[in-house]
Design a protein around this motif. Structure first.
Motif, PDB file in Angstrom:
ATOM      1  N   GLY A 148       0.816  -1.209   0.000  1.00 34.31           N
ATOM      2  CA  GLY A 148       0.000   0.000   0.000  1.00 34.31           C
ATOM      3  C   GLY A 148       0.846   1.253   0.000  1.00 34.31           C
ATOM      4  O   GLY A 148       0.711   2.100   0.880  1.00 34.31           O
ATOM      5  N   TRP A 149       1.726   1.369  -0.984  1.00 28.91           N
ATOM      6  CA  TRP A 149       2.551   2.565  -1.089  1.00 28.91           C
ATOM      7  C   TRP A 149       2.589   3.055  -2.532  1.00 28.91           C
ATOM      8  O   TRP A 149       2.188   2.358  -3.466  1.00 28.91           O
ATOM      9  CB  TRP A 149       3.954   2.338  -0.564  1.00 28.91           C
ATOM     10  CG  TRP A 149       4.718   1.165  -1.154  1.00 28.91           C
ATOM     11  CD1 TRP A 149       4.745   0.743  -2.453  1.00 28.91           C
ATOM     12  CD2 TRP A 149       5.560   0.258  -0.427  1.00 28.91           C
ATOM     13  NE1 TRP A 149       5.566  -0.347  -2.603  1.00 28.91           N
ATOM     14  CE2 TRP A 149       6.086  -0.665  -1.374  1.00 28.91           C
ATOM     15  CE3 TRP A 149       5.969   0.146   0.897  1.00 28.91           C
ATOM     16  CZ2 TRP A 149       6.966  -1.694  -1.009  1.00 28.91           C
ATOM     17  CZ3 TRP A 149       6.837  -0.872   1.253  1.00 28.91           C
ATOM     18  CH2 TRP A 149       7.320  -1.775   0.318  1.00 28.91           C
ATOM     19  N   THR A 150       3.069   4.265  -2.715  1.00 31.39           N
ATOM     20  CA  THR A 150       3.235   4.876  -4.027  1.00 31.39           C
ATOM     21  C   THR A 150       4.723   5.061  -4.277  1.00 31.39           C
ATOM     22  O   THR A 150       5.484   5.331  -3.343  1.00 31.39           O
ATOM     23  CB  THR A 150       2.520   6.239  -4.082  1.00 31.39           C
ATOM     24  OG1 THR A 150       1.121   6.032  -3.859  1.00 31.39           O
ATOM     25  CG2 THR A 150       2.718   6.930  -5.419  1.00 31.39           C
ATOM     26  N   LEU A 151       5.154   4.901  -5.524  1.00 32.19           N
ATOM     27  CA  LEU A 151       6.549   5.058  -5.896  1.00 32.19           C
ATOM     28  C   LEU A 151       6.733   6.346  -6.688  1.00 32.19           C
ATOM     29  O   LEU A 151       6.041   6.580  -7.679  1.00 32.19           O
ATOM     30  CB  LEU A 151       7.023   3.874  -6.740  1.00 32.19           C
ATOM     31  CG  LEU A 151       6.818   2.476  -6.156  1.00 32.19           C
ATOM     32  CD1 LEU A 151       7.341   1.417  -7.117  1.00 32.19           C
ATOM     33  CD2 LEU A 151       7.502   2.348  -4.806  1.00 32.19           C
ATOM     34  N   LEU A 152       7.656   7.177  -6.237  1.00 30.21           N
ATOM     35  CA  LEU A 152       7.991   8.430  -6.921  1.00 30.21           C
ATOM     36  C   LEU A 152       9.496   8.481  -7.110  1.00 30.21           C
ATOM     37  O   LEU A 152      10.253   8.239  -6.159  1.00 30.21           O
ATOM     38  CB  LEU A 152       7.548   9.634  -6.087  1.00 30.21           C
ATOM     39  CG  LEU A 152       8.034  11.012  -6.559  1.00 30.21           C
ATOM     40  CD1 LEU A 152       7.348  11.413  -7.863  1.00 30.21           C
ATOM     41  CD2 LEU A 152       7.795  12.068  -5.473  1.00 30.21           C
ATOM     42  N   SER A 153       9.944   8.787  -8.305  1.00 27.53           N
ATOM     43  CA  SER A 153      11.379   8.963  -8.534  1.00 27.53           C
ATOM     44  C   SER A 153      11.626  10.279  -9.258  1.00 27.53           C
ATOM     45  O   SER A 153      10.703  10.868  -9.831  1.00 27.53           O
ATOM     46  CB  SER A 153      11.964   7.804  -9.348  1.00 27.53           C
ATOM     47  OG  SER A 153      11.804   8.019 -10.730  1.00 27.53           O
ATOM     48  N   GLU A 154      12.865  10.706  -9.233  1.00 29.44           N
ATOM     49  CA  GLU A 154      13.223  11.929  -9.953  1.00 29.44           C
ATOM     50  C   GLU A 154      12.842  11.816 -11.425  1.00 29.44           C
ATOM     51  O   GLU A 154      12.408  12.795 -12.039  1.00 29.44           O
ATOM     52  CB  GLU A 154      14.724  12.198  -9.817  1.00 29.44           C
ATOM     53  CG  GLU A 154      15.170  13.440 -10.566  1.00 29.44           C
ATOM     54  CD  GLU A 154      16.643  13.740 -10.427  1.00 29.44           C
ATOM     55  OE1 GLU A 154      17.055  14.848 -10.819  1.00 29.44           O
ATOM     56  OE2 GLU A 154      17.381  12.874  -9.937  1.00 29.44           O
ATOM     57  N   GLU A 155      12.987  10.617 -11.987  1.00 31.08           N
ATOM     58  CA  GLU A 155      12.757  10.444 -13.422  1.00 31.08           C
ATOM     59  C   GLU A 155      11.270  10.343 -13.782  1.00 31.08           C
ATOM     60  O   GLU A 155      10.916  10.458 -14.953  1.00 31.08           O
ATOM     61  CB  GLU A 155      13.497   9.194 -13.923  1.00 31.08           C
ATOM     62  CG  GLU A 155      14.963   9.116 -13.514  1.00 31.08           C
ATOM     63  CD  GLU A 155      15.744  10.382 -13.804  1.00 31.08           C
ATOM     64  OE1 GLU A 155      15.404  11.099 -14.759  1.00 31.08           O
ATOM     65  OE2 GLU A 155      16.702  10.668 -13.065  1.00 31.08           O
ATOM     66  N   THR A 156      10.403  10.092 -12.803  1.00 32.20           N
ATOM     67  CA  THR A 156       8.963  10.002 -13.097  1.00 32.20           C
ATOM     68  C   THR A 156       8.189  11.202 -12.569  1.00 32.20           C
ATOM     69  O   THR A 156       6.974  11.296 -12.771  1.00 32.20           O
ATOM     70  CB  THR A 156       8.365   8.726 -12.474  1.00 32.20           C
ATOM     71  OG1 THR A 156       8.481   8.795 -11.036  1.00 32.20           O
ATOM     72  CG2 THR A 156       9.081   7.477 -12.973  1.00 32.20           C
ATOM     73  N   ALA A 157       8.880  12.126 -11.896  1.00 32.95           N
ATOM     74  CA  ALA A 157       8.198  13.216 -11.194  1.00 32.95           C
ATOM     75  C   ALA A 157       7.362  14.088 -12.128  1.00 32.95           C
ATOM     76  O   ALA A 157       6.258  14.510 -11.770  1.00 32.95           O
ATOM     77  CB  ALA A 157       9.220  14.065 -10.444  1.00 32.95           C
ATOM     78  N   LYS A 158       7.878  14.387 -13.310  1.00 30.46           N
ATOM     79  CA  LYS A 158       7.144  15.265 -14.220  1.00 30.46           C
ATOM     80  C   LYS A 158       5.790  14.682 -14.591  1.00 30.46           C
ATOM     81  O   LYS A 158       4.802  15.419 -14.751  1.00 30.46           O
ATOM     82  CB  LYS A 158       7.963  15.538 -15.476  1.00 30.46           C
ATOM     83  CG  LYS A 158       9.141  16.482 -15.263  1.00 30.46           C
ATOM     84  CD  LYS A 158       9.852  16.780 -16.557  1.00 30.46           C
ATOM     85  CE  LYS A 158      11.006  17.743 -16.344  1.00 30.46           C
ATOM     86  NZ  LYS A 158      11.740  18.027 -17.612  1.00 30.46           N
ATOM     87  N   GLU A 159       5.715  13.369 -14.750  1.00 28.90           N
ATOM     88  CA  GLU A 159       4.462  12.729 -15.110  1.00 28.90           C
ATOM     89  C   GLU A 159       3.547  12.558 -13.904  1.00 28.90           C
ATOM     90  O   GLU A 159       2.320  12.562 -14.043  1.00 28.90           O
ATOM     91  CB  GLU A 159       4.734  11.349 -15.737  1.00 28.90           C
ATOM     92  CG  GLU A 159       5.367  11.400 -17.116  1.00 28.90           C
ATOM     93  CD  GLU A 159       6.839  11.798 -17.081  1.00 28.90           C
ATOM     94  OE1 GLU A 159       7.528  11.391 -16.115  1.00 28.90           O
ATOM     95  OE2 GLU A 159       7.296  12.507 -17.996  1.00 28.90           O
ATOM     96  N   GLN A 160       4.119  12.410 -12.720  1.00 26.32           N
ATOM     97  CA  GLN A 160       3.318  12.096 -11.537  1.00 26.32           C
ATOM     98  C   GLN A 160       2.815  13.315 -10.773  1.00 26.32           C
ATOM     99  O   GLN A 160       1.759  13.263 -10.146  1.00 26.32           O
ATOM    100  CB  GLN A 160       4.139  11.239 -10.561  1.00 26.32           C
ATOM    101  CG  GLN A 160       4.350   9.812 -11.002  1.00 26.32           C
ATOM    102  CD  GLN A 160       5.109   9.031  -9.943  1.00 26.32           C
ATOM    103  OE1 GLN A 160       6.318   8.919 -10.003  1.00 26.32           O
ATOM    104  NE2 GLN A 160       4.387   8.490  -8.973  1.00 26.32           N
ATOM    105  N   LEU A 161       3.570  14.397 -10.788  1.00 27.20           N
ATOM    106  CA  LEU A 161       3.300  15.488  -9.867  1.00 27.20           C
ATOM    107  C   LEU A 161       2.569  16.650 -10.536  1.00 27.20           C
ATOM    108  O   LEU A 161       2.812  16.979 -11.691  1.00 27.20           O
ATOM    109  CB  LEU A 161       4.614  16.006  -9.276  1.00 27.20           C
ATOM    110  CG  LEU A 161       5.414  15.013  -8.435  1.00 27.20           C
ATOM    111  CD1 LEU A 161       6.712  15.649  -7.966  1.00 27.20           C
ATOM    112  CD2 LEU A 161       4.598  14.523  -7.241  1.00 27.20           C
ATOM    113  N   THR A 162       1.691  17.268  -9.771  1.00 24.63           N
ATOM    114  CA  THR A 162       1.058  18.524 -10.139  1.00 24.63           C
ATOM    115  C   THR A 162       1.485  19.559  -9.112  1.00 24.63           C
ATOM    116  O   THR A 162       1.337  19.332  -7.907  1.00 24.63           O
ATOM    117  CB  THR A 162      -0.480  18.399 -10.129  1.00 24.63           C
ATOM    118  OG1 THR A 162      -0.865  17.403 -11.077  1.00 24.63           O
ATOM    119  CG2 THR A 162      -1.125  19.728 -10.479  1.00 24.63           C
TER     120      THR A 162
END
Length: 305
Positions: free
Chosen positions: A82-96
């Protein structure tokens, strides 16, 4: 009092998590060392070390390969976590901008911290993995491929270093704590006149320049240095630069704060870790905060530390 097991998402034990992280990290080390030496990377990744110099800094094929390796590895090891994965390389697509991710548990990854040092061949690069609950880290992993060091930090339960055979070594903070004794580790590539003036105004015995934030904090953990200061200017470090090193340092009994004493916060809707941030072995941290805040009001009045 005996330390208690760290809080983790339901169904995940501390032992199972550490056992999954070890091969993932050493696999990342093998990928990066191969790229650094111009050799064929393992696990089917392309040998070509292409580099994109756009954006805020260079992104190499090595960054992207390790990013894929870590994200796929965590998904495979814990498909129902039950966690979410965020990386520097995916941040542009994931974050608002302005909106935190809707996750109680969040992995914040930097597959290659210190890309410039990696490309320049200094060896001062690292891999960062941090597990954050709410806005604070509970676990940090800092991998130093060229030193064969894998640092684990379980906040509230201690830090240690492992080599490839699993042999553990302890944190070895220095005994330096008086004015004029402390040694600072500073950035090699992110320096400006304000930082130089701040360093000159602090009661230090000396300073050394090191690349990645993970590498910098490791020098504190080994007792080679005593403090690190990040001073944002036109740019600022991001969540993935700081979360894992902070967790390992805090778990060891050190400190990592803003110069006004505020703790760092993650997944706030703004990934920038702006201000004057101080990391240290903790023995003179309050005095360092006070002195740095005073000096910054002279160097840059109104600067939000």
């Amino acid at each position: 009092m005996m330390p208690t097991a760290m809080n983790l998402p339901a169904g995940i034990s501390q032992d199972s998590l550490l056992e999954a992280l070890r091969p993932l990290c050493w696999g990342a080390a093998d990928i990066l060392r191969a790229y650094a030496r111009g050799e064929q990377p393992p696990h089917g990744f392309s040998r070509a070390l292409s580099v994109d110099h756009g954006g805020e800094g260079p992104v190499s094929a090595a960054d992207l390969a390790v990013n894929q390796w870590l994200l796929e590895g965590l998904h495979a090891a814990f498909p129902d976590a039950g966690w979410t994965l965020l990386s520097e390389e995916t941040a542009k697509e994931q974050l608002t901008e302005g909106e935190p991710l809707p996750a109680e548990w969040l992995w914040i990854l930097d597959p290659l911290d210190g890309t410039k040092d990696f490309l320049q061949g200094t060896g001062e690069y690292a891999v960062h993995l941090a597990l954050v609950q709410g806005q604070r880290p509970v676990l940090g992993v800092v991998l130093l491929p060229e030193a064969d060091e894998l640092w684990f930090g379980l906040v509230g339960d201690g830090s240690w270093c492992e080599n490839r055979t699993g042999q553990r070594g302890p944190v070895r903070f220095s005994d330096r704590n008086a004015e004029g004794e402390l040694i600072m580790v500073a950035s090699r590539s992110h320096r400006d006149n304000r930082l130089e003036r701040l360093i000159a105004a602090l009661p230090l015995a000396g300073s050394k320049a090191v690349g990645s934030v993970g590498c910098k904090v490791a020098t504190i953990l080994r007792g080679e240095t005593d403090l690190y200061i990040s001073l944002s200017g036109k740019s600022a470090p991001k969540d993935w630069d700081m979360a894992a090193p902070e967790a390992v340092l805090l778990a060891a009994g050190g400190a990592f704060t803003h110069a006004d004493g505020r703790p760092l916060s993650y997944n706030t809707g703004d990934v920038r870790q702006a201000g004057c941030l101080i990391a240290s072995h903790g023995k003179a941290h309050a005095a360092l905060e006070k002195r740095a805040a005073e000096v910054m009001q002279t160097i840059d009045p109104g600067f939000q530390v």
